[in-house]
Design an enzyme around this catalytic site. Structure first.
Site, PDB file in Angstrom:
ATOM      1  N   ASP A   8       0.878  -1.160   0.000  1.00 25.41           N
ATOM      2  CA  ASP A   8       0.000   0.000   0.000  1.00 25.41           C
ATOM      3  C   ASP A   8       0.928   1.226   0.000  1.00 25.41           C
ATOM      4  O   ASP A   8       2.140   1.096   0.173  1.00 25.41           O
ATOM      5  CB  ASP A   8      -0.892  -0.056   1.253  1.00 25.41           C
ATOM      6  CG  ASP A   8      -1.754   1.178   1.410  1.00 25.41           C
ATOM      7  OD1 ASP A   8      -2.320   1.644   0.401  1.00 25.41           O
ATOM      8  OD2 ASP A   8      -1.854   1.693   2.536  1.00 25.41           O
ATOM      9  N   ASP A  10      -0.197   5.100   1.118  1.00 26.07           N
ATOM     10  CA  ASP A  10      -0.478   6.028   2.228  1.00 26.07           C
ATOM     11  C   ASP A  10      -0.445   5.298   3.574  1.00 26.07           C
ATOM     12  O   ASP A  10      -1.032   4.224   3.722  1.00 26.07           O
ATOM     13  CB  ASP A  10      -1.863   6.662   2.052  1.00 26.07           C
ATOM     14  CG  ASP A  10      -1.928   7.590   0.846  1.00 26.07           C
ATOM     15  OD1 ASP A  10      -0.873   8.018   0.357  1.00 26.07           O
ATOM     16  OD2 ASP A  10      -3.050   7.899   0.399  1.00 26.07           O
ATOM     17  N   ASP A  19      -3.468  12.282  -0.163  1.00 24.13           N
ATOM     18  CA  ASP A  19      -4.622  13.074  -0.600  1.00 24.13           C
ATOM     19  C   ASP A  19      -4.961  14.195   0.369  1.00 24.13           C
ATOM     20  O   ASP A  19      -5.428  15.261  -0.036  1.00 24.13           O
ATOM     21  CB  ASP A  19      -5.849  12.171  -0.793  1.00 24.13           C
ATOM     22  CG  ASP A  19      -5.820  11.420  -2.123  1.00 24.13           C
ATOM     23  OD1 ASP A  19      -5.104  11.872  -3.038  1.00 24.13           O
ATOM     24  OD2 ASP A  19      -6.513  10.399  -2.236  1.00 24.13           O
ATOM     25  N   ASP A  99      -4.860   3.657  -3.257  1.00 21.02           N
ATOM     26  CA  ASP A  99      -6.011   4.508  -3.570  1.00 21.02           C
ATOM     27  C   ASP A  99      -5.590   5.972  -3.701  1.00 21.02           C
ATOM     28  O   ASP A  99      -6.428   6.863  -3.667  1.00 21.02           O
ATOM     29  CB  ASP A  99      -7.089   4.349  -2.483  1.00 21.02           C
ATOM     30  CG  ASP A  99      -8.478   4.617  -3.017  1.00 21.02           C
ATOM     31  OD1 ASP A  99      -8.595   5.027  -4.189  1.00 21.02           O
ATOM     32  OD2 ASP A  99      -9.450   4.447  -2.265  1.00 21.02           O
ATOM     33  N   ASP A 179      -1.961  -1.105   5.641  1.00 21.27           N
ATOM     34  CA  ASP A 179      -2.458  -0.597   6.925  1.00 21.27           C
ATOM     35  C   ASP A 179      -3.974  -0.452   6.980  1.00 21.27           C
ATOM     36  O   ASP A 179      -4.562  -0.450   8.049  1.00 21.27           O
ATOM     37  CB  ASP A 179      -1.838   0.780   7.210  1.00 21.27           C
ATOM     38  CG  ASP A 179      -2.446   1.847   6.309  1.00 21.27           C
ATOM     39  OD1 ASP A 179      -3.355   2.571   6.767  1.00 21.27           O
ATOM     40  OD2 ASP A 179      -2.061   1.932   5.136  1.00 21.27           O
TER      41      ASP A 179
END
Length: 241
Positions: A8, A10, A19, A99, A179
């Site tokens: 992942d 972030d 973001d 994402d 996470d």
């Protein structure tokens, strides 16, 4: 013998949410209440599209956004870990499933010299248009009820593995490092020889623990981490086997 490392981004590679970090570019470093309250669960990408319009309307240019994004701190030990993986690429294929968006991840990895560590990055496509505004689109469409509308990480991982098999590449083990709540779906896809590495104290760890309490544990092994050094120690063990 080859291992697949799935990261992942972030709160895993970087110690922030990319973001929300971009809001530092906004006037007074905050968003108007109406914009902030316009988010609907499962529709984050559309929300970020509105944030980027607001930044563009306020004259925030690409170079200022890039300067801001490249100040994001990496998670503890992650610089050492990525350096280690970069030195051992013959053993480790490495992908990001995130994402965030292509522009932010590209800026951050290139500024730190880590873009060559990763073989592929799967995230929401973003670009600066002719007006100078940043736009972002959903990564794909899917039918998974558990995941946000724009991204099912299980689908991404499965399609990547299928494509690799067609090329004659299979993995001794998949190591999934994340996470968030949206990392649970791909973790549940992992098999008994694989390992999930949830970050200590974050949503993914709590969800995996809850499944175990509910007597429906994940099939793979689970090893919690709090620093990139913990992950590197595990990878060094794999290399000795």
């Amino acid at each position: 013998m080859k291992f697949l490392l799935v990261f992942d981004f972030d709160h895993t590679i970087i110690d922030e949410n990319s973001d929300t970090w971009i809001v530092k570019c906004a006037p007074e470093k905050k968003l108007p209440n109406g914009l902030r309250n316009s988010y609907r669960p499962g529709h984050w990408t559309e929300y970020m599209g509105r944030v980027f319009v607001y930044l563009g309307d306020n004259g925030i240019k690409e170079d200022e956004m890039e300067r801001t994004m490249t100040t994001i701190p990496f998670t503890a030990g992650m610089v050492d870990l990525l350096g280690f993986i970069g030195e051992n690429k013959e053993l480790f294929d490495c992908i990001i499933v995130s994402d965030s968006n292509t522009v932010f991840i590209d800026w951050i990895l290139k500024a730190a010299g880590f873009h060559k560590v990763f073989d592929e990055v799967f995230t929401n496509p973003a670009a600066f248009g002719s007006t100078g505004y940043l736009t972002v689109q959903n990564f794909h469409a899917h039918r998974c009820a558990q995941c946000p509308k724009n991204l099912c990480k299980r689908k991404v991982l499965k399609e990547f593995l299928d494509k690799q098999l067609e090329r004659g590449v299979s993995y001794t083990q998949i190591v999934y490092i994340g996470d968030g709540g949206n990392d649970l779906c791909p973790v549940m896809f992992l098999k008994k020889d694989d390992i999930a590495m949830p970050r200590q104290g974050y949503t993914l760890e709590k969800k995996i623990s809850q499944l175990a309490q509910d007597l429906s544990p994940v099939e793979c092994s689970v090893l919690v981490w709090s620093s990139g050094i913990d992950i590197m120690s595990y990878l060094k063990l794999l290399m000795k086997e």
